[in-house]
Design an enzyme around this catalytic site. Structure first.
Site, PDB file in Angstrom:
ATOM      1  CG  ASP A  24      -1.960  -1.141   1.133  1.00 45.23           C
ATOM      2  OD1 ASP A  24      -1.879  -1.945   0.198  1.00 45.23           O
ATOM      3  OD2 ASP A  24      -2.793  -1.250   2.051  1.00 45.23           O
ATOM      4  CE  LYS A 129      -3.615  -4.438   1.030  1.00 45.10           C
ATOM      5  NZ  LYS A 129      -4.276  -3.666   2.069  1.00 45.10           N
ATOM      6  CB  CYS A 162      -2.344  -2.544   5.239  1.00 45.53           C
ATOM      7  SG  CYS A 162      -4.004  -1.878   4.984  1.00 45.53           S
TER       8      CYS A 162
HETATM    9  C1  C5J Z   1      -3.206   0.739   5.396  1.00 49.70           C
HETATM   10  C2  C5J Z   1      -4.906   2.056   6.476  1.00 49.70           C
HETATM   11  N1  C5J Z   1      -2.709   0.525   4.185  1.00 49.70           N
HETATM   12  N2  C5J Z   1      -4.061   2.532   7.388  1.00 49.70           N
HETATM   13  N3  C5J Z   1      -4.469   1.276   5.461  1.00 49.70           N
HETATM   14  O1  C5J Z   1      -2.553   0.533   6.398  1.00 49.70           O
HETATM   15  O2  C5J Z   1      -6.063   2.345   6.523  1.00 49.70           O
END
Ligand code: C5J
Length: 227
Positions: A24, A129, A162
């Protein structure tokens, strides 16, 4: 075998069975105007993760590792977005709303893209995802098993969301995970520290923690001794 200095003890793997996970690294989390900022976070806290991750990505490419880039986000019609996720936290802007980088956390918008420094190369896996964990509602496990991957080197944002969800999912599926501490970041320093401590506690109950320098040194040393 490559032996990386790590906690709670060295992490060993071979090039044929390891994958690099880049979780991400999207503009929506790392840049102003995205989803992360809409939740009230200081996104500048994540920027320091990019440069060390770029060095690890370069090394992974040189060694021919499987590289997987994940992106959290939703279909443009939001049919894969649970109301619980959309409404949680009463953000100033919700997932799907228009922001400065297009619709927040929606596939195809500018903010959903991976930051240019870590852009996927042709042939690398890009995995969309809808959740926090990278195994939930995706074919990641199938992709890794089909390639005989047993070990994961994990980078990404954010550490306790994540990254943590993904490492726990991977650990329960029998993958050995090394999280690189300087290649992951959080909007909350205390959560970053706690998540890393939890991975390696109790003899590595969830996995290992090392640094990008630990990994790159191990790769260099192995190259020297085998050449
Ligand atoms: C991830 C989030 N990628 N913090 N998403 O950690 O909402």
């Amino acid at each position: 075998m490559i032996k990386v200095s790590a906690e709670p003890y060295p992490f060993t793997f071979d090039h044929a069975h390891v994958a690099l996970l880049c979780i991400d690294f999207q503009r929506d989390f790392v840049e102003p105007g995205g989803f992360g900022e809409s939740l009230g976070n200081d996104v500048s806290l994540l920027r320091s993760t990019i440069e060390p991750t770029r060095r690890v990505l370069d090394a992974a490419r040189r060694h021919g590792w499987t590289v997987v880039h994940t992106r959290e986000g939703h279909r443009p019609d939001l049919s894969d977005l649970f109301p619980a996720k959309r409404d949680r936290g009463r953000p100033t802007l919700r997932i799907g709303d228009d922001g400065p980088m297009g619709r927040l956390l929606v596939r195809g918008s500018e903010g959903h893209d991976i930051v240019p420094e870590l852009a996927p190369a042709p042939g690398e896996v890009v995995l969309d995802k809808p959740g926090k964990g990278s195994f939930y509602a995706t074919d990641l496990e199938t992709i890794l098993r089909a390639r005989g991957i047993t070990h994961l080197v994990v980078t990404g944002v954010t550490t306790e969301v994540c990254v943590q969800s993904t490492v726990r999912e991977a650990n329960d599926r029998g993958f050995e995970c090394l999280v690189l501490s300087d290649c992951t970041g959080s909007y909350f320093p205390q959560f970053y520290e706690s998540a890393l401590a939890m991975f390696k506690a109790q003899g590595g109950i969830v996995g290992w923690v090392g640094t990008s320098a630990d990994l790159l040194n191990a790769l260099d040393t192995t190259e020297e001794t085998t050449s």
